[in-house]
Every structure is written in C-alpha cells, then in structure tokens.
Enzyme design. Sequence first.
Site, mmCIF file in Angstrom:
data_model
loop_
_atom_site.group_PDB
_atom_site.id
_atom_site.type_symbol
_atom_site.label_atom_id
_atom_site.label_comp_id
_atom_site.label_asym_id
_atom_site.label_seq_id
_atom_site.Cartn_x
_atom_site.Cartn_y
_atom_site.Cartn_z
ATOM 1 N N GLU A 132 0.834 -1.201 0.000
ATOM 2 C CA GLU A 132 0.000 0.000 0.000
ATOM 3 C C GLU A 132 0.866 1.247 0.000
ATOM 4 O OE1 GLU A 132 -1.503 1.507 3.931
ATOM 5 O OE2 GLU A 132 -1.645 -0.644 4.338
ATOM 6 N N CYS A 166 -3.378 -3.410 4.286
ATOM 7 C CA CYS A 166 -2.445 -4.465 4.708
ATOM 8 C C CYS A 166 -2.797 -5.843 4.152
ATOM 9 C CB CYS A 166 -2.398 -4.523 6.233
ATOM 10 S SG CYS A 166 -1.922 -2.963 6.998
ATOM 11 N N HIS A 301 -2.339 -10.553 11.440
ATOM 12 C CA HIS A 301 -1.861 -9.229 11.052
ATOM 13 C C HIS A 301 -1.693 -8.416 12.331
ATOM 14 C CE1 HIS A 301 -1.395 -5.294 9.473
ATOM 15 N NE2 HIS A 301 -2.551 -4.884 9.993
#
Length: 508
Positions: A132, A166, A301
């Site tokens: 990103e 993400c 994550h």
Amino acid sequence: MQRLLAPARRVLQVKRVMQESSLSPAHLLPAAQQRFSTIPPAPLAKTDTWPKDVGILALEVYFPAQYVDQTDLEKFNNVEAGKYTVGLGQTRMGFCSVQEDINSLCLTVVQRLMERTKLPWDAVGRLEVGTETIIDKSKAVKTVLMELFQDSGNTDIEGIDTTNACYGGTASLFNAANWMESSYWDGRYALVVCGDIAVYPSGNARPTGGAGAVAMLIGPKAPLVLEQGLRGTHMENAYDFYKPNLASEYPLVDGKLSIQCYLRALDRCYAAYRRKIQNQWKQAGNNQPFTLDDVQYMIFHTPFCKMVQKSLARLMFNDFLSSSSDKQNNLYKGLEAFKGLKLEETYTNKDVDKALLKASLDMFNKKTKASLYLSTNNGNMYTSSLYGCLASLLSHHSAQELAGSRIGAFSYGSGLAASFFSFRVSKDASPGSPLEKLVSSVSDLPKRLDSRRRMSPEEFTEIMNQREQFYHKVNFSPPGDTSNLFPGTWYLERVDEMHRRKYARRPV
C-alpha cells in the site's frame, strides 16, 4: 544473454535433466547439488493434475538497518512510562531513511531470496507484489523488480501489484496458489513479495509505525502447505484507515473504528473458516466442531502487538459462545457471565476484554507469542506484517516442534478486506528436509535485529522530517551514508527531473 526457453522446450529440457540425473520429477538432486530448501534448480514438469502440496518453499525477511527504542520515544514525547511498551506491546520500531523506498525494499528482499536459494531467474513464472506504499499512481513495483530478471532474459512473468491496505500480500499469495492450481500454470515457481513503509505524522499514532518486506517462494511439495478450500473471507466498505492525500505518505485513521472493523472481520472470517472445515470433516465422517484446539499455532496481522493478544482472546470467545452449556462451564472458566452476549455487543466491552485476556493467556503464550518477535522489535510492516509473524514463529521453534502442525492465519486490510486461512506443516523434520532448511533459514532473525543501529528520537524525528521534505521531490540524490545500510541493500540513488528513479546496491 539467452532468452527464456519456450514452455514446450522448457519441459523437454527439464525431462532431459531429470533423465541425466536418473531422477524422477518427484525426487531431488543429489545432496551435493541441492539448493537451500531442497528446491529443484529447473522448472517443474507440468502434469494434467493439480500440483500437490502448494505452499511456501522459502522465505526471506528484510527490515531497515536502524531503529528507535520505544522507551526513548516515551520520554521524548512526554508520555507515561509503558504507554508504548506495555499499552501497545512494542519495544523497538524500525524505520527507513530517505535512501530507501518501497522499490528498494522489494529489490533487496527478492535478490536476497534468489541468491540464498540459488534458484535460476528463469525458473520464476509469476511475481506479484502486495503493497500500500504507493509512489506512482501508474507504474507498479513489480515493473521495477523486472530489472533483476534482465540478464536472464526472463520476461514471461505473470502478476502485478495488488493493493488494499495491509491485505495486498495475502491476496498476492492466494493469486499465486490459484495460478499454480490452474490450467495457466506453466510448471514454474511463483514469487510473492509483501512490503511497506508505515509512517505517521507526529502524534499518538507515530509509535505504531515500522517498515520491512517479505518475499516468499511458492511451489509444490512445500513444507508449509496452504490447506485447500479453507479460506474464510469478509469484505465491506469502511473508512477506518485510508490514504486520500496522494501528496503525503500519511494515512487518515479512525482508531476506534479500525479496531472494531478488525474484530468484526475476525469474527466473520473465523465463522466462515469453521463452516468450511467442518463441512470437509463431515464429508470424511467427522462431526466434531472446529475450535482453536485444532490449531497448534495462530498468527495475525499485527498493527501493534497488544491487538494480537486481544484477537486470540476473541477467537476463544467465538469458541465459547458456540459451545454447549456443559463445555462453557467446564472448559472456559471465568467466562460464564458472558454466555448470553452477542458478538456484536462486545467490541467495546472492557469487562469482556479483561476476562478474555485472562482466560486465554496460556493459549496465547503457547500458540501466538513467539510469532510477535519481529513485530515487537520492528513495528508494523503493513502487508508484510502477517508473514513477518510467520517468520518469527519459525525462528522460535524447531522443525521437530512444528512438524505436522496446523498454523492458523488471519489477514486484515483496512477499508476493508480480511481472510482466515491455514497452513499445514510437513511431517518430515529430518536433517536436510525442506522444513528443516526453511526453519534454519530464519533462525538468525534475532541476531539480525540486534545488529541494527539504535537511533535517538531526535535523529528519528529529523529523518521523518526529511521524508516529508523529499517526498515526490525531483532532480535530487537522497542524502545519507550508504555504509549505514546492511550489505547487499538496494537504495535510491537518484530521482531525475522526470521523476524517474535510479537504484544501486551496496556491495555484499
């Protein structure tokens, strides 16, 4: 330089190599000729059936050569001791100087992986980048990485960049596996690259930054196998974290909403995954419900480490609510008072959080804590965060401990996209096995992290100011001493008047 052979000719060449070595495609080269991770040096012969055990064959992690200590940041920012180290669960935060950008991070991690495995550059048929960190609205990071393949003549490489906060790295991993299990697979390996530079403006969010990249080699007969048919996914439209200002690296963040979105996505992905694995089990004659007891390790994550501990506790709460009254009373001590609650009623309930953290602490220590080593010491790597957790897990367990286990994985990207999936670890942990070599390849992770330079908060702040100053600047060479980079690191050498970027590599 010889061009890449046509697919038909390539398969014939592979067969000839196999015959000359008196090997079938299912076997490896003699030990003296083996590559790291026991990866065959030539592409695999394509068959009419799905390749078996598609997953991660090799893994490489890169992070910057400098960090700032979170205790120093607490003092510098005049906040109470423990706000970052205890409240967030963070110890150190890696960061990039203006000499590094997303292209250089990905160049470094890909070259390191290819050099360590000694894999021929023409053995890669797909390369996809999850990121990103956007420095060009049109030109993909993948196109810059093609520079590494130039001398091999290999331009027949599918894949491109994938972006959604993400989650891009996980989407790239899924795409690689889908390609390999499709009619379009030509017998070669796939490379999945995840990388990001996480930076925030001065303030409360800045200590949750980080930077790094992970490259994964995907292929059949892997020591970490993606379990087929077992992905639980949830997607919706949310403005919890986004980057509408293309003139800045910094995001807009609604912190409370983002945590709620993360937990809601976790609940729904876990429910979908459980439904799918229970359907598989039912077809095999097993009517048992799936719980966290069926996962030996669990990775997430990691925006910050405390969030992960809450997330594992959240999964336990899902198991608790879906279990029978007898099990609720016998297996989940301390949670009985919450059995009448609905999941959506508990996202901001501090009493539930406190009870869940206490009840799940032993499970967290056994299944998840080891996976947070890199995140604790380097910070949030956005798309590569989950796979940094995987590397940390592998670096803190022996091949024998991991063999035959299931690793659950939860990937989340704001906006939002999320998936719960799993890896099945090979049962072969013998010396020289693919699993043993994969584990061995990341065993130096703690040593590498300790080799970084500690920078003061003042130096860190100055570098953040430089990144703001030079962001999208043209006709300049980034300041800094390249000897401060790790050996073998690619760096941004110059940006010309037309925004074209030139990179160089520090000698190994």
